[in-house]
Design a protein around this motif. Structure first.
Motif, mmCIF file in Angstrom:
data_model
loop_
_atom_site.group_PDB
_atom_site.id
_atom_site.type_symbol
_atom_site.label_atom_id
_atom_site.label_comp_id
_atom_site.label_asym_id
_atom_site.label_seq_id
_atom_site.Cartn_x
_atom_site.Cartn_y
_atom_site.Cartn_z
ATOM 1 N N ASN A 39 -20.408 32.564 27.943
ATOM 2 C CA ASN A 39 -21.707 31.887 28.025
ATOM 3 C C ASN A 39 -22.149 31.523 26.612
ATOM 4 O O ASN A 39 -22.221 32.357 25.730
ATOM 5 C CB ASN A 39 -22.738 32.692 28.818
ATOM 6 C CG ASN A 39 -23.155 33.993 28.210
ATOM 7 O OD1 ASN A 39 -24.219 34.105 27.630
ATOM 8 N ND2 ASN A 39 -22.304 35.016 28.332
ATOM 9 N N HIS A 40 -22.395 30.227 26.448
ATOM 10 C CA HIS A 40 -22.680 29.650 25.146
ATOM 11 C C HIS A 40 -23.852 30.358 24.471
ATOM 12 O O HIS A 40 -24.918 30.537 25.071
ATOM 13 C CB HIS A 40 -22.977 28.155 25.291
ATOM 14 C CG HIS A 40 -23.054 27.447 23.997
ATOM 15 N ND1 HIS A 40 -21.930 27.033 23.318
ATOM 16 C CD2 HIS A 40 -24.104 27.090 23.243
ATOM 17 C CE1 HIS A 40 -22.295 26.444 22.192
ATOM 18 N NE2 HIS A 40 -23.614 26.459 22.125
ATOM 19 N N ARG A 43 -26.445 33.366 25.769
ATOM 20 C CA ARG A 43 -27.805 33.207 26.302
ATOM 21 C C ARG A 43 -28.044 34.115 27.502
ATOM 22 O O ARG A 43 -29.186 34.413 27.825
ATOM 23 C CB ARG A 43 -28.075 31.744 26.664
ATOM 24 C CG ARG A 43 -28.321 30.867 25.461
ATOM 25 C CD ARG A 43 -28.926 29.531 25.828
ATOM 26 N NE ARG A 43 -28.063 28.717 26.653
ATOM 27 C CZ ARG A 43 -27.208 27.801 26.197
ATOM 28 N NH1 ARG A 43 -27.107 27.593 24.897
ATOM 29 N NH2 ARG A 43 -26.462 27.097 27.015
ATOM 30 N N GLU A 44 -26.969 34.495 28.200
ATOM 31 C CA GLU A 44 -27.085 35.364 29.373
ATOM 32 C C GLU A 44 -28.243 34.911 30.268
ATOM 33 O O GLU A 44 -29.227 35.625 30.442
ATOM 34 C CB GLU A 44 -27.234 36.823 28.956
ATOM 35 C CG GLU A 44 -26.051 37.315 28.149
ATOM 36 C CD GLU A 44 -26.170 38.751 27.703
ATOM 37 O OE1 GLU A 44 -27.276 39.187 27.292
ATOM 38 O OE2 GLU A 44 -25.155 39.453 27.780
ATOM 39 N N TRP A 46 -28.822 34.792 33.335
ATOM 40 C CA TRP A 46 -28.885 35.350 34.686
ATOM 41 C C TRP A 46 -29.760 36.589 34.791
ATOM 42 O O TRP A 46 -30.048 37.263 33.812
ATOM 43 C CB TRP A 46 -27.481 35.697 35.155
ATOM 44 C CG TRP A 46 -26.691 36.430 34.100
ATOM 45 C CD1 TRP A 46 -26.888 37.711 33.623
ATOM 46 C CD2 TRP A 46 -25.592 35.915 33.359
ATOM 47 N NE1 TRP A 46 -25.980 38.009 32.646
ATOM 48 C CE2 TRP A 46 -25.172 36.939 32.458
ATOM 49 C CE3 TRP A 46 -24.915 34.709 33.365
ATOM 50 C CZ2 TRP A 46 -24.098 36.771 31.583
ATOM 51 C CZ3 TRP A 46 -23.848 34.551 32.489
ATOM 52 C CH2 TRP A 46 -23.453 35.568 31.621
ATOM 53 N N GLU A 101 -24.389 24.347 30.775
ATOM 54 C CA GLU A 101 -23.674 25.490 30.197
ATOM 55 C C GLU A 101 -24.093 26.790 30.887
ATOM 56 O O GLU A 101 -23.253 27.633 31.216
ATOM 57 C CB GLU A 101 -23.966 25.599 28.699
ATOM 58 C CG GLU A 101 -23.334 24.517 27.867
ATOM 59 C CD GLU A 101 -23.808 24.513 26.430
ATOM 60 O OE1 GLU A 101 -23.169 23.807 25.626
ATOM 61 O OE2 GLU A 101 -24.810 25.200 26.092
ATOM 62 N N ASP A 102 -25.393 26.947 31.117
ATOM 63 C CA ASP A 102 -25.898 28.168 31.748
ATOM 64 C C ASP A 102 -25.444 28.282 33.201
ATOM 65 O O ASP A 102 -25.083 29.367 33.663
ATOM 66 C CB ASP A 102 -27.425 28.224 31.661
ATOM 67 C CG ASP A 102 -27.918 28.461 30.240
ATOM 68 O OD1 ASP A 102 -27.112 28.781 29.358
ATOM 69 O OD2 ASP A 102 -29.149 28.315 30.031
ATOM 70 N N SER A 104 -22.738 26.926 34.490
ATOM 71 C CA SER A 104 -21.302 27.210 34.451
ATOM 72 C C SER A 104 -21.053 28.679 34.114
ATOM 73 O O SER A 104 -20.177 29.327 34.711
ATOM 74 C CB SER A 104 -20.608 26.304 33.432
ATOM 75 O OG SER A 104 -20.746 24.953 33.810
ATOM 76 N N ALA A 105 -21.793 29.198 33.167
ATOM 77 C CA ALA A 105 -21.642 30.608 32.796
ATOM 78 C C ALA A 105 -21.997 31.524 33.961
ATOM 79 O O ALA A 105 -21.311 32.519 34.224
ATOM 80 C CB ALA A 105 -22.525 30.933 31.589
ATOM 81 N N THR A 106 -23.052 31.175 34.682
ATOM 82 C CA THR A 106 -23.475 31.989 35.819
ATOM 83 C C THR A 106 -22.430 31.938 36.927
ATOM 84 O O THR A 106 -22.125 32.959 37.559
ATOM 85 C CB THR A 106 -24.864 31.544 36.314
ATOM 86 O OG1 THR A 106 -25.777 31.587 35.202
ATOM 87 C CG2 THR A 106 -25.383 32.452 37.409
#
Length: 180
Positions: A39-40, A43-44, A46, A101-102, A104-106
């Motif tokens: 995660n870019h 930032r986390e 979630w 980005e968020d 996708s990270a989640t």
């Protein structure tokens, strides 16, 4: 078990759950590994809402109110099948690049969770039902303005003989191009 084996063998478990309780301790253990998703900027974005086996009945009774009354029994029957729930909620960034980005990270976190759960014999299905966008459901779940439900994870242990058969995937070569 190798990671490639887990990736190929993992299935969405949608029914035939065992009555076994899914403990909060197990969910937290899995989440504490799953959060290592890329995660870019770390930032986390979630947060997690766990519905325990003990609270599931009250949760289901509130959730079915998001549906027309004639659908209540069918939804009640469906939502009472899993042993527990994990709702993955993401903070929405107003900037498109960061939002993507968020998200996708989640999604990567959810995939990590599913793979880790599979390794432990915990079945998961990632749902995106209509209530994920329903303001009434958001109020019930405490989803604040500026937050999005990315996944409603149905959780429950399962018997190996009830695992769905693998469905064919398209080989990467069929969707692969080269920049010339």
């Amino acid at each position: 078990m190798s990671i490639s084996k887990i990736i190929r063998e993992r299935r969405s478990i949608k029914k035939d759950y065992k009555p076994d309780t899914v403990s909060e301790e197990l969910v937290l253990e899995l989440l504490n590994d799953a959060v290592y998703a890329p995660n870019h900027g770390i930032r986390e974005p979630w947060r997690f809402l766990f519905v325990s086996s003990e609270k599931k009945e009250a949760f289901v009774e509130k959730l079915i109110t998001c549906y027309p009354s004639e659908a209540h029994q069918a939804r009640r029957d469906m939502y009472n099948q899993p042993a527990a729930y994990l709702v993955i909620i993401m903070k929405e960034d107003p900037r498109q690049k960061q939002w993507e980005e968020d998200f996708s990270a989640t999604a990567a976190l959810i995939q990590n969770f599913q793979l880790l759960a599979w390794e432990r014999g915990l079945g998961v299905v990632w749902k995106t039902n209509a209530h994920n966008w329903d303001p009434k459901a958001h109020a019930i779940l405490g989803v604040a303005p500026g937050e999005k439900i990315v996944g409603f994870l149905h959780l429950g242990f399962f018997d190996q003989e009830n695992v769905p058969a693998a469905r064919t995937r398209t080989l990467a070569e069929e969707k692969f191009t080269r920049f010339e």
